[in-house]
Design a protein around this motif. Structure first.
Motif, PDB file in Angstrom:
ATOM      1  N   LEU A  27       8.235   3.494 -13.925  1.00  0.00           N
ATOM      2  CA  LEU A  27       8.008   4.598 -14.857  1.00  0.00           C
ATOM      3  C   LEU A  27       6.534   5.001 -14.893  1.00  0.00           C
ATOM      4  O   LEU A  27       6.209   6.188 -14.935  1.00  0.00           O
ATOM      5  N   GLU A  28       5.635   4.023 -14.847  1.00  0.00           N
ATOM      6  CA  GLU A  28       4.199   4.328 -14.833  1.00  0.00           C
ATOM      7  C   GLU A  28       3.811   5.075 -13.565  1.00  0.00           C
ATOM      8  O   GLU A  28       3.030   6.029 -13.613  1.00  0.00           O
ATOM      9  N   ALA A  29       4.356   4.674 -12.410  1.00  0.00           N
ATOM     10  CA  ALA A  29       4.050   5.352 -11.152  1.00  0.00           C
ATOM     11  C   ALA A  29       4.532   6.802 -11.205  1.00  0.00           C
ATOM     12  O   ALA A  29       3.806   7.720 -10.819  1.00  0.00           O
ATOM     13  N   LEU A  30       5.748   7.022 -11.687  1.00  0.00           N
ATOM     14  CA  LEU A  30       6.269   8.386 -11.774  1.00  0.00           C
ATOM     15  C   LEU A  30       5.474   9.218 -12.770  1.00  0.00           C
ATOM     16  O   LEU A  30       5.201  10.397 -12.535  1.00  0.00           O
ATOM     17  N   SER A  31       5.049   8.622 -13.861  1.00  0.00           N
ATOM     18  CA  SER A  31       4.240   9.327 -14.849  1.00  0.00           C
ATOM     19  C   SER A  31       2.917   9.793 -14.231  1.00  0.00           C
ATOM     20  O   SER A  31       2.457  10.909 -14.488  1.00  0.00           O
TER      21      SER A  31
ATOM     22  N   GLU B 203       0.823  -1.212   0.000  1.00  0.00           N
ATOM     23  CA  GLU B 203       0.000   0.000   0.000  1.00  0.00           C
ATOM     24  C   GLU B 203       0.857   1.262   0.000  1.00  0.00           C
ATOM     25  O   GLU B 203       0.371   2.342   0.309  1.00  0.00           O
ATOM     26  N   ARG B 204       2.129   1.137  -0.354  1.00  0.00           N
ATOM     27  CA  ARG B 204       3.057   2.263  -0.302  1.00  0.00           C
ATOM     28  C   ARG B 204       2.639   3.361  -1.281  1.00  0.00           C
ATOM     29  O   ARG B 204       1.934   3.101  -2.257  1.00  0.00           O
ATOM     30  N   PRO B 205       3.091   4.588  -1.038  1.00  0.00           N
ATOM     31  CA  PRO B 205       2.764   5.698  -1.944  1.00  0.00           C
ATOM     32  C   PRO B 205       3.364   5.492  -3.340  1.00  0.00           C
ATOM     33  O   PRO B 205       4.334   4.749  -3.512  1.00  0.00           O
ATOM     34  N   LEU B 206       2.796   6.174  -4.315  1.00  0.00           N
ATOM     35  CA  LEU B 206       3.293   6.086  -5.687  1.00  0.00           C
ATOM     36  C   LEU B 206       4.769   6.478  -5.780  1.00  0.00           C
ATOM     37  O   LEU B 206       5.511   5.892  -6.564  1.00  0.00           O
TER      38      LEU B 206
END
Length: 187
Positions: A149-153, A107-110
């Protein structure tokens, strides 16, 4: 661009939890150490997880927009022990890679899910403090970073602003902090 080097798959280095233990000063030391970036929709979830685990968390604003800081577009979860140690890091348990265990990993943050990617421009930029990145160099071809990369996007799409006035929150955390805690107009 293919460099001819074999691709390397990212994985945590045995015994390392550096990403959860050390926080940088940003954008300069005067602002203080930054916390883990949280999108507005993640703030309540982190507070609820902390309550469920009996953990104290300190969540501050991080970025706002407007003529004055009217709309907060990002928060930051501050670390303990002079702003460094993540409050959800369990020093009693080992993670599968031998470092300390994250008590909220699923459940960690993006921002945590995006690590070690810190910029997803034309060429992904990796955190130079990451032990894996130090070991394999910033120029190595990396595979298996699609989720990061998707999380950072997702983060970048949420915190982009066309507003000319962006405010940054000085945390006044750490011995090198100069500004008092509060909003500073980003120059």
């Amino acid at each position: 661009m293919h460099t001819g080097k074999p691709a390397i798959r990212f994985s945590c280095v045995q015994g390392c939890s550096d990403c959860c233990i050390y926080r940088d000063y940003y954008p300069t030391k005067e602002f203080g150490k930054i916390g883990v970036l949280l999108l507005p929709e993640e703030k309540a979830r982190m507070e609820n997880l902390a309550r469920q685990k009996g953990i104290s968390v300190r969540i501050l604003p991080r970025l706002a927009i407007g003529d004055k800081p009217e709309k907060i577009i990002a928060y930051q979860m501050m670390g303990i022990e002079d702003g460094d140690w993540c409050p959800f890091l369990d020093a009693e348990k080992e993670s599968p890679h031998g470092g300390h265990s994250c008590s909220i990993y699923k459940e960690r943050p993006l921002a945590c899910a995006a690590y070690p990617v810190i910029d997803a421009g034309k060429v992904a930029t990796l955190d130079p403090h990451c032990q894996f990145c130090k070991k394999h160099s910033q120029t190595a071809r990396l595979d298996g970073l699609q989720g990061e990369l998707e999380a950072l996007s997702k983060i970048q799409s949420k915190v982009r602003s066309e507003n000319k006035r962006v405010w940054r929150y000085a945390t006044a955390t750490g011995q090198d902090a100069v500004f008092p805690e509060g909003w500073v107009l980003d120059a």
